[in-house]
Scaffold this motif. Sequence first.
Motif, PDB file in Angstrom:
ATOM      1  N   GLY A   1       0.792  -1.222   0.000  1.00  0.00           N
ATOM      2  CA  GLY A   1       0.000   0.000   0.000  1.00  0.00           C
ATOM      3  C   GLY A   1       0.819   1.263   0.000  1.00  0.00           C
ATOM      4  N   GLY A   2       2.059   1.193  -0.452  1.00  0.00           N
ATOM      5  CA  GLY A   2       2.915   2.371  -0.509  1.00  0.00           C
ATOM      6  C   GLY A   2       3.678   2.648   0.761  1.00  0.00           C
ATOM      7  N   GLU A   3       3.599   1.760   1.743  1.00  0.00           N
ATOM      8  CA  GLU A   3       4.208   2.022   3.041  1.00  0.00           C
ATOM      9  C   GLU A   3       5.689   1.637   3.117  1.00  0.00           C
ATOM     10  N   HIS A   4       6.113   0.647   2.326  1.00  0.00           N
ATOM     11  CA  HIS A   4       7.457   0.118   2.457  1.00  0.00           C
ATOM     12  C   HIS A   4       8.132  -0.053   1.104  1.00  0.00           C
ATOM     13  N   SER A   5       9.426  -0.276   1.156  1.00  0.00           N
ATOM     14  CA  SER A   5      10.213  -0.710   0.015  1.00  0.00           C
ATOM     15  C   SER A   5      10.810  -2.077   0.347  1.00  0.00           C
ATOM     16  N   GLY A   6      11.142  -2.813  -0.714  1.00  0.00           N
ATOM     17  CA  GLY A   6      11.758  -4.120  -0.511  1.00  0.00           C
ATOM     18  C   GLY A   6      12.884  -4.320  -1.496  1.00  0.00           C
ATOM     19  N   SER A   7      13.976  -4.917  -1.056  1.00  0.00           N
ATOM     20  CA  SER A   7      15.146  -5.105  -1.899  1.00  0.00           C
ATOM     21  C   SER A   7      15.480  -6.585  -2.013  1.00  0.00           C
ATOM     22  N   PHE A   8      15.710  -7.037  -3.256  1.00  0.00           N
ATOM     23  CA  PHE A   8      16.097  -8.423  -3.516  1.00  0.00           C
ATOM     24  C   PHE A   8      17.525  -8.481  -4.026  1.00  0.00           C
ATOM     25  N   GLN A   9      18.323  -9.321  -3.403  1.00  0.00           N
ATOM     26  CA  GLN A   9      19.603  -9.784  -3.894  1.00  0.00           C
ATOM     27  C   GLN A   9      19.693 -11.252  -3.520  1.00  0.00           C
TER      28      GLN A   9
ATOM     29  N   ASP B   1      21.644 -13.035  -1.854  1.00  0.00           N
ATOM     30  CA  ASP B   1      22.068 -13.388  -0.502  1.00  0.00           C
ATOM     31  C   ASP B   1      21.314 -12.653   0.603  1.00  0.00           C
ATOM     32  N   ALA B   2      20.402 -11.756   0.244  1.00  0.00           N
ATOM     33  CA  ALA B   2      19.682 -11.020   1.284  1.00  0.00           C
ATOM     34  C   ALA B   2      18.441 -10.337   0.739  1.00  0.00           C
ATOM     35  N   ILE B   3      17.377 -10.393   1.525  1.00  0.00           N
ATOM     36  CA  ILE B   3      16.142  -9.656   1.254  1.00  0.00           C
ATOM     37  C   ILE B   3      15.956  -8.670   2.402  1.00  0.00           C
ATOM     38  N   THR B   4      15.607  -7.425   2.076  1.00  0.00           N
ATOM     39  CA  THR B   4      15.351  -6.449   3.125  1.00  0.00           C
ATOM     40  C   THR B   4      14.012  -5.769   2.900  1.00  0.00           C
ATOM     41  N   ILE B   5      13.372  -5.401   4.002  1.00  0.00           N
ATOM     42  CA  ILE B   5      12.195  -4.542   3.994  1.00  0.00           C
ATOM     43  C   ILE B   5      12.620  -3.232   4.631  1.00  0.00           C
ATOM     44  N   GLU B   6      12.311  -2.124   3.965  1.00  0.00           N
ATOM     45  CA  GLU B   6      12.779  -0.819   4.415  1.00  0.00           C
ATOM     46  C   GLU B   6      11.631   0.174   4.474  1.00  0.00           C
TER      47      GLU B   6
ATOM     48  N   ASP C   1      12.090   6.051   3.801  1.00  0.00           N
ATOM     49  CA  ASP C   1      13.281   6.894   3.930  1.00  0.00           C
ATOM     50  C   ASP C   1      14.566   6.071   4.032  1.00  0.00           C
ATOM     51  N   GLY C   2      14.475   4.745   3.795  1.00  0.00           N
ATOM     52  CA  GLY C   2      15.671   3.916   3.696  1.00  0.00           C
ATOM     53  C   GLY C   2      16.067   3.158   4.950  1.00  0.00           C
ATOM     54  N   GLU C   3      15.318   3.275   6.039  1.00  0.00           N
ATOM     55  CA  GLU C   3      15.650   2.531   7.256  1.00  0.00           C
ATOM     56  C   GLU C   3      15.319   1.044   7.065  1.00  0.00           C
ATOM     57  N   VAL C   4      16.299   0.167   7.332  1.00  0.00           N
ATOM     58  CA  VAL C   4      16.089  -1.274   7.209  1.00  0.00           C
ATOM     59  C   VAL C   4      15.272  -1.759   8.394  1.00  0.00           C
ATOM     60  N   LEU C   5      14.114  -2.336   8.096  1.00  0.00           N
ATOM     61  CA  LEU C   5      13.204  -2.805   9.139  1.00  0.00           C
ATOM     62  C   LEU C   5      13.354  -4.292   9.414  1.00  0.00           C
ATOM     63  N   ARG C   6      13.574  -5.067   8.350  1.00  0.00           N
ATOM     64  CA  ARG C   6      13.705  -6.522   8.495  1.00  0.00           C
ATOM     65  C   ARG C   6      14.663  -7.020   7.436  1.00  0.00           C
ATOM     66  N   THR C   7      15.368  -8.121   7.742  1.00  0.00           N
ATOM     67  CA  THR C   7      16.327  -8.704   6.805  1.00  0.00           C
ATOM     68  C   THR C   7      16.201 -10.221   6.834  1.00  0.00           C
ATOM     69  N   TRP C   8      16.305 -10.826   5.660  1.00  0.00           N
ATOM     70  CA  TRP C   8      16.324 -12.292   5.531  1.00  0.00           C
ATOM     71  C   TRP C   8      17.609 -12.655   4.795  1.00  0.00           C
TER      72      TRP C   8
END
Length: 235
Positions: free
Chosen positions: A64-72, A74-79, A82-89
Amino acid sequence: MALLDDVIDANGGMARWNSLKGFTLHLSVGGTLFSSAGHAREFKDVTAEGSTRTQSIRFTGITGGEHSGSFQPDAITIESLDGEVLRTWRNPSFASAEAGSPALADELHLVFFCGVAIWNYLTTPFLLADPDVVVEELTPWRENTQTWRRLRAQFPPRLVTLASEQIIYFDESALQRRTDHDLFGMKVAHSSWAHDSFGGIVVPTLRRAQTLQSDGTVIAKPVLMDVEIFDAVFE
């Protein structure tokens, strides 16, 4: 290989592809894989920024526009936006998924699944020219009144894909129209159509994943995954 050469030329050519570094997409993703896991609206109207050279992609505007997510790989992040990392896998994998379910239990799994799928969608067929991808031409497939040529691709372990072996179909214009592979215990087909050219690279703007019958025909429902690309920019 003659077919692969024709396909790459029809999609913009290897010289153009090699000149690129990245892409930006505006897209939406849905389907029963998402709605059944409670994610029916979480990948609507999302921006995806990725690399054409390495497996990496960042989604902005998920949930709903609240977060960003990054895929690589070796790691997945939810941010936060403003770029703050909230969770990491770390070291994500599909190994825990059960038959019929992509284990889209939370945002991390959602970003992993969509990251793998969208990156491979955008880099195929150029990815097939990677020296570690083993490609073999199969006998043609008759699709209604058309004859589609086919390639079997086997991907190396260093590339994260939805399946290590895939069969890819190309129409008489050498455009990708379907990809078959195993997915979480199911046989699925990803149909692709509505091709458009963005900066000289041809992209199917509509994709749909459905299950397959034993004879290779597609089962209309349920629609496991729908992808619509509204716009694409390559640079």
